[in-house]
Design an enzyme around this catalytic site. Structure first.
Site, PDB file in Angstrom:
ATOM      1  N   SER A  23      42.298  34.114  43.344  1.00 33.26           N
ATOM      2  CA  SER A  23      43.079  34.522  42.256  1.00 33.26           C
ATOM      3  C   SER A  23      44.350  35.008  42.600  1.00 33.26           C
ATOM      4  O   SER A  23      44.199  36.042  43.634  1.00 33.26           O
ATOM      5  CB  SER A  23      42.313  35.521  41.504  1.00 33.26           C
ATOM      6  N   GLY A  48      44.504  37.045  37.644  1.00 39.11           N
ATOM      7  CA  GLY A  48      43.901  38.266  37.086  1.00 39.11           C
ATOM      8  C   GLY A  48      44.246  38.255  35.580  1.00 39.11           C
ATOM      9  O   GLY A  48      45.271  38.361  35.222  1.00 39.11           O
ATOM     10  N   ILE A  73      51.704  43.468  42.923  1.00 38.04           N
ATOM     11  CA  ILE A  73      52.090  42.805  41.763  1.00 38.04           C
ATOM     12  C   ILE A  73      51.478  43.775  40.389  1.00 38.04           C
ATOM     13  O   ILE A  73      52.194  43.626  39.440  1.00 38.04           O
ATOM     14  CB  ILE A  73      51.455  41.685  41.520  1.00 38.04           C
ATOM     15  N   GLY A  74      50.321  44.317  40.521  1.00 36.82           N
ATOM     16  CA  GLY A  74      50.010  44.991  39.514  1.00 36.82           C
ATOM     17  C   GLY A  74      49.431  44.392  38.372  1.00 36.82           C
ATOM     18  O   GLY A  74      49.685  44.657  37.173  1.00 36.82           O
ATOM     19  N   LEU A  75      48.827  43.147  38.600  1.00 39.46           N
ATOM     20  CA  LEU A  75      48.128  42.525  37.500  1.00 39.46           C
ATOM     21  C   LEU A  75      48.946  41.601  36.443  1.00 39.46           C
ATOM     22  O   LEU A  75      48.627  41.749  35.136  1.00 39.46           O
ATOM     23  CB  LEU A  75      46.896  43.053  36.988  1.00 39.46           C
ATOM     24  N   ASN A 101      39.316  35.293  36.548  1.00 40.18           N
ATOM     25  CA  ASN A 101      39.293  36.713  37.239  1.00 40.18           C
ATOM     26  C   ASN A 101      39.572  37.720  36.114  1.00 40.18           C
ATOM     27  O   ASN A 101      40.508  37.795  35.534  1.00 40.18           O
ATOM     28  CB  ASN A 101      40.005  36.761  38.419  1.00 40.18           C
ATOM     29  N   ASN A 129      37.087  41.650  38.907  1.00 40.63           N
ATOM     30  CA  ASN A 129      37.980  42.221  39.616  1.00 40.63           C
ATOM     31  C   ASN A 129      37.849  43.722  39.810  1.00 40.63           C
ATOM     32  O   ASN A 129      38.454  44.422  38.817  1.00 40.63           O
ATOM     33  CB  ASN A 129      39.484  41.804  39.565  1.00 40.63           C
ATOM     34  N   CYS A 132      41.103  45.867  42.689  1.00 42.30           N
ATOM     35  CA  CYS A 132      42.638  45.444  42.958  1.00 42.30           C
ATOM     36  C   CYS A 132      43.194  47.023  43.264  1.00 42.30           C
ATOM     37  O   CYS A 132      42.955  48.029  42.795  1.00 42.30           O
ATOM     38  CB  CYS A 132      43.031  45.233  41.711  1.00 42.30           C
ATOM     39  N   GLY A 245      40.107  35.802  52.993  1.00 43.34           N
ATOM     40  CA  GLY A 245      40.934  36.929  53.824  1.00 43.34           C
ATOM     41  C   GLY A 245      41.465  36.192  55.039  1.00 43.34           C
ATOM     42  O   GLY A 245      40.874  36.344  56.188  1.00 43.34           O
TER      43      GLY A 245
END
Length: 312
Positions: A23, A48, A73-75, A101, A129, A132, A245
């Site tokens: 995501s 997200g 990014i801040g969703l 997500n 999520n 974040c 990851g």
């Protein structure tokens, strides 16, 4: 048809193969459709999604670092209604799984999102999520407090019949504690890890490079940490794990499977090589053939300890 069996079972969720795209790194699929055959992916974890549209954090909100990148990014997203009506119809034409997500600032927002998406055609699973690092409230709060993790997962579990995946934060003292809390709350599957909190400074201007000061570190720089956490959680819980990851190639992906992940998700590597997910899929198949394995599920969690010198 592949010479090896690539389908995997993640609790109640069946995937045609173990390769997903993470995501936030693959948009809503349409952005990559000219470059990647989406039919070949195990699944797409879409951007997200929140109850209402979000513009995201102020720019600059992405910085390249040594062996990775920081994002804040801040969703940014279109909101759940626009997702269902404008984005999902495109995804329905493909045979890969669609995992939404979901992110919220409160228990109630998570509950409303789960209820809204339950039973919607073309949605195969939810990924909560709760990790974040780029939100002032909500988000990571639920992922670093085991009681809050258990509570929010339990509430969502009661609002949906969809397979429920919970994305864990690495920004905790012991990730197995939050992993157990998520499972106690009703998670069918765990995905880990989300990004590590970090920052970047421009020495010339003496300013933070991100407008939000901090961001989430991803990419190959975090792979050894993520791999360790997947291995550790795999021994602590009984539910399947999606490992992610810093996966940049098939060898990285195989390492996560050996560590105990039943599937993998490709994130930052999509920015470097849009076709990397297909290359990873083909590379895993090649690895299995070379190892004489007939089923990808047979290698999950089969990493071996090095023998002490005295045993050689």
């Amino acid at each position: 048809m592949s010479a090896v069996k690539m389908a995997v079972q993640l609790g109640p969720l069946r995937l045609q193969n173990p390769v997903l795209v993470a995501s936030g790194t693959f948009g809503y699929g349409s952005e990559y459709a000219d470059l990647v055959d989406l039919n070949r992916l195990g699944g797409i974890m879409v951007k997200g999604t929140t109850l209402h549209p979000r513009a995201g954090n102020p720019m600059p909100r992405m910085v390249e670092t040594a062996a990775g990148c920081l994002n804040s990014i801040g969703l940014q997203n279109v909101g759940v209604e626009a997702f269902v009506h404008e984005k999902l119809p495109f995804l329905r034409q493909y045979r890969c799984a669609v995992i939404v997500n979901i992110a919220g600032d409160s228990y109630e927002e998570f509950e409303q999102l789960a209820e809204r998406l339950d039973g919607v055609e073309g949605v195969h699973a939810l990924e909560m999520n709760i990790s974040c690092p780029n939100q002032e409230k909500g988000g990571i709060h639920f992922g670093v407090d085991p009681e809050a993790t258990r509570e929010v997962v339990s509430r969502v579990r009661q609002r949906t019949r969809l397979p429920l995946m919970v994305k864990l934060s690495p920004n905790v003292t012991d990730i197995t504690v939050t992993a157990r809390a998520a499972v106690d709350g009703g998670a069918d599957i765990l995905s880990l890890v989300n990004t590590f909190v970090g920052t970047a400074i421009d020495a010339k201007t003496r300013r933070f490079k991100l407008a939000n000061i901090t961001g989430g570190l991803s990419g190959p720089a975090i792979k050894p940490l993520a791999l360790y956490m997947v291995w550790k959680v795999a021994q602590a819980v009984k539910v399947p794990i999606v490992g992610m990851g810093g996966i940049m190639n098939a060898t990285d992906a195989v390492e996560f499977l050996l560590a105990g992940a039943s599937a993998v998700a490709i994130g930052t590597a999509n920015y470097v090589n849009p076709r990397v997910s297909i290359e990873v899929l083909e590379g895993i198949e090649q690895y299995l053939l070379e190892q004489g394995e007939k089923d990808v599920e047979d290698i999950v969690g089969t990493v071996k300890r090095c023998k002490p010198e005295s045993e050689f």
